[in-house]
Design an enzyme around this catalytic site. Sequence first.
Site, PDB file in Angstrom:
ATOM      1  N   ARG A 141       0.846  -1.191   0.000  1.00 28.19           N
ATOM      2  CA  ARG A 141       0.000   0.000   0.000  1.00 28.19           C
ATOM      3  C   ARG A 141       0.882   1.242   0.000  1.00 28.19           C
ATOM      4  O   ARG A 141       1.883   1.312   0.712  1.00 28.19           O
ATOM      5  CB  ARG A 141      -0.915   0.042   1.236  1.00 28.19           C
ATOM      6  CG  ARG A 141      -2.159  -0.831   1.135  1.00 28.19           C
ATOM      7  CD  ARG A 141      -3.171  -0.321   0.106  1.00 28.19           C
ATOM      8  NE  ARG A 141      -4.344  -1.165   0.009  1.00 28.19           N
ATOM      9  CZ  ARG A 141      -4.471  -2.243  -0.773  1.00 28.19           C
ATOM     10  NH1 ARG A 141      -3.466  -2.599  -1.564  1.00 28.19           N
ATOM     11  NH2 ARG A 141      -5.584  -2.940  -0.799  1.00 28.19           N
ATOM     12  N   GLU A 181      -3.249   7.638  -4.429  1.00 32.53           N
ATOM     13  CA  GLU A 181      -3.756   7.060  -5.677  1.00 32.53           C
ATOM     14  C   GLU A 181      -5.058   7.694  -6.123  1.00 32.53           C
ATOM     15  O   GLU A 181      -5.910   7.925  -5.259  1.00 32.53           O
ATOM     16  CB  GLU A 181      -3.998   5.556  -5.472  1.00 32.53           C
ATOM     17  CG  GLU A 181      -2.910   4.709  -6.034  1.00 32.53           C
ATOM     18  CD  GLU A 181      -3.024   3.267  -5.615  1.00 32.53           C
ATOM     19  OE1 GLU A 181      -4.058   2.644  -5.873  1.00 32.53           O
ATOM     20  OE2 GLU A 181      -2.059   2.774  -5.036  1.00 32.53           O
ATOM     21  N   HIS A 213      -1.068   0.015 -10.059  1.00 35.17           N
ATOM     22  CA  HIS A 213      -1.789  -0.861  -9.111  1.00 35.17           C
ATOM     23  C   HIS A 213      -2.421  -2.073  -9.826  1.00 35.17           C
ATOM     24  O   HIS A 213      -3.645  -2.201  -9.880  1.00 35.17           O
ATOM     25  CB  HIS A 213      -2.859  -0.083  -8.323  1.00 35.17           C
ATOM     26  CG  HIS A 213      -3.196  -0.746  -7.012  1.00 35.17           C
ATOM     27  ND1 HIS A 213      -3.634  -0.045  -5.901  1.00 35.17           N
ATOM     28  CD2 HIS A 213      -3.154  -2.059  -6.635  1.00 35.17           C
ATOM     29  CE1 HIS A 213      -3.851  -0.902  -4.912  1.00 35.17           C
ATOM     30  NE2 HIS A 213      -3.574  -2.128  -5.325  1.00 35.17           N
TER      31      HIS A 213
END
Length: 322
Positions: A236, A265, A283
Site C-alpha cells: 500500500r 492514488e 496498481h
Amino acid sequence: MKRKVILTRRYQDEAIRQLKEAFDLIIVEDSGKTLPEILKENSDTEALISFLSDKIDKEIIDLAPNLKIIANYAVGYNNIDVPYAVKKGIPVTNTPEVLTKATADLTMALILAVCRRLVEGDELLRQGKFKGWAANFLLGKELDGSTLGIIGMGRIGQATALRAASFGLHIIYYDRTRKPELETKYGYEYKAFTEVVKEADIVSLHIPSYPEIRRLFNKDVLDLMKKDAVFINAARGDLVDEAYLAEKLERNELFGAGLDVYEHEPTVTERLLKLKNVVLAPHIGSATYKARMAMAQLTVDNVKQVFAGIPPQNLAPECRLP
Ligand code: NAP
Ligand code: GLV
Ligand code: GLV
C-alpha cells in the site's frame, strides 16, 4: 422479494450475472449517482460490494442501517473503517489467497524490471537511442547472490520469497509474527525490522496498511537502506513517504524503486515520473483474468454465505469473535 445488494463498480460479467440472478442489484457506476445518494434512496440495502478505491467510512456505513455485510473486492481493506463496522455488527470480508500468486509475480516483475533497467532500456530503444550491443551499456544488478528483505512474510511475502529464492536471492525477513517453520524449511533468516532494512539489497513490502503504521518507511527508515539498494512496494502506498522516496531516487541514494501503489492514488508524486531509476505500475498486482474472476466470485460467495446465516469464508480477522 429479492434482497438488495449494491456493487460500487462494474466488475467481472459472470459475477454480475450471479448477483443479478439472486438479488436486486444496483451498480453505482451505472446509475449516474454517488454511493451516498444511492444509499439514501435504498436504506433497505443488505450487502455492499466495495472496491479498494471506495472509502467506506462512518458516514457511508451510517447511511445503510440494514447492512449485513461489506464484501471488499481486494485482500487489503484499509479503505474500510473496520472498527466502526465491527461496532455496528457488520462483517467485513476480503479476497485473500486467490490473488497471492498474481501479486507475487508482479512483485518479481518489478524487482527484475528495476534491477535490469528494463523500462529505461525500452524507452531508450523507442527513442532510437539503441546503437548496438556494448560492454558497459545499461548494466544492472544481478539477483543471484543478492539479499531480498521481505517486510511482512504473509501470503504474498511467502509467495514472493519462493519465487525470489529460485533466482538465487538470499531471503531475510521481518514480520510481527516470526515463522520458524519457514526458516527451517527454506533457510530464510528472521531479523529485526531495522536490520532487514539495513542489510537487504532489495527491500520489498508485503504488510497491510493501517493507521498506526502509515508512513512506516519515512525518512529515518529509508535512510537506513544501502546506497545501491532497491525499494519495492506492491502493498500500500501510504506505508511510504513518497515525496522523500522520490528525493532519494533523484539524488541516486538508491539504485532504484519499483512501485505498484501510491500514497495518494491515482495521483503519483510528479517527481517520480521524471526519474529513470523507478518503474511505476498502475496498481495491477492482482490484475490477471484468473485472479480477478476468483476475487469477484469470492465477493458473491461471501454475500450469499452471510444471507444464508453461515459465517462468511473470508471474514476479516478483526471481525472474528475472540
Ligand atoms: P497477509 O497474508 O495477512 O500478510 C501480511 C503479513 O504482514 C502477515 O504475516 C502479518 O502478520 C504481517 N504484518 C501485519 N502488520 C505488520 C506489522 N506492523 N509489522 C510486521 N508485520 C506485519 O496478507 P497478504 O495477502 O500477503 O497481503 C498483504 C497486503 O498486500 C494486503 O494487505 C494489501 O494491502 C497488499 N496487496 C496489494 C496488491 C496489489 O495490487 N499491489 C494485491 C494484493 C495485496 P500477522 O500474521 O501477525 O497478521
Ligand atoms: C489489492 O491491492 C488488494 O489489496 O487486493
Ligand atoms: C549475449 O548476447 C551473449 O551471447 O553473451
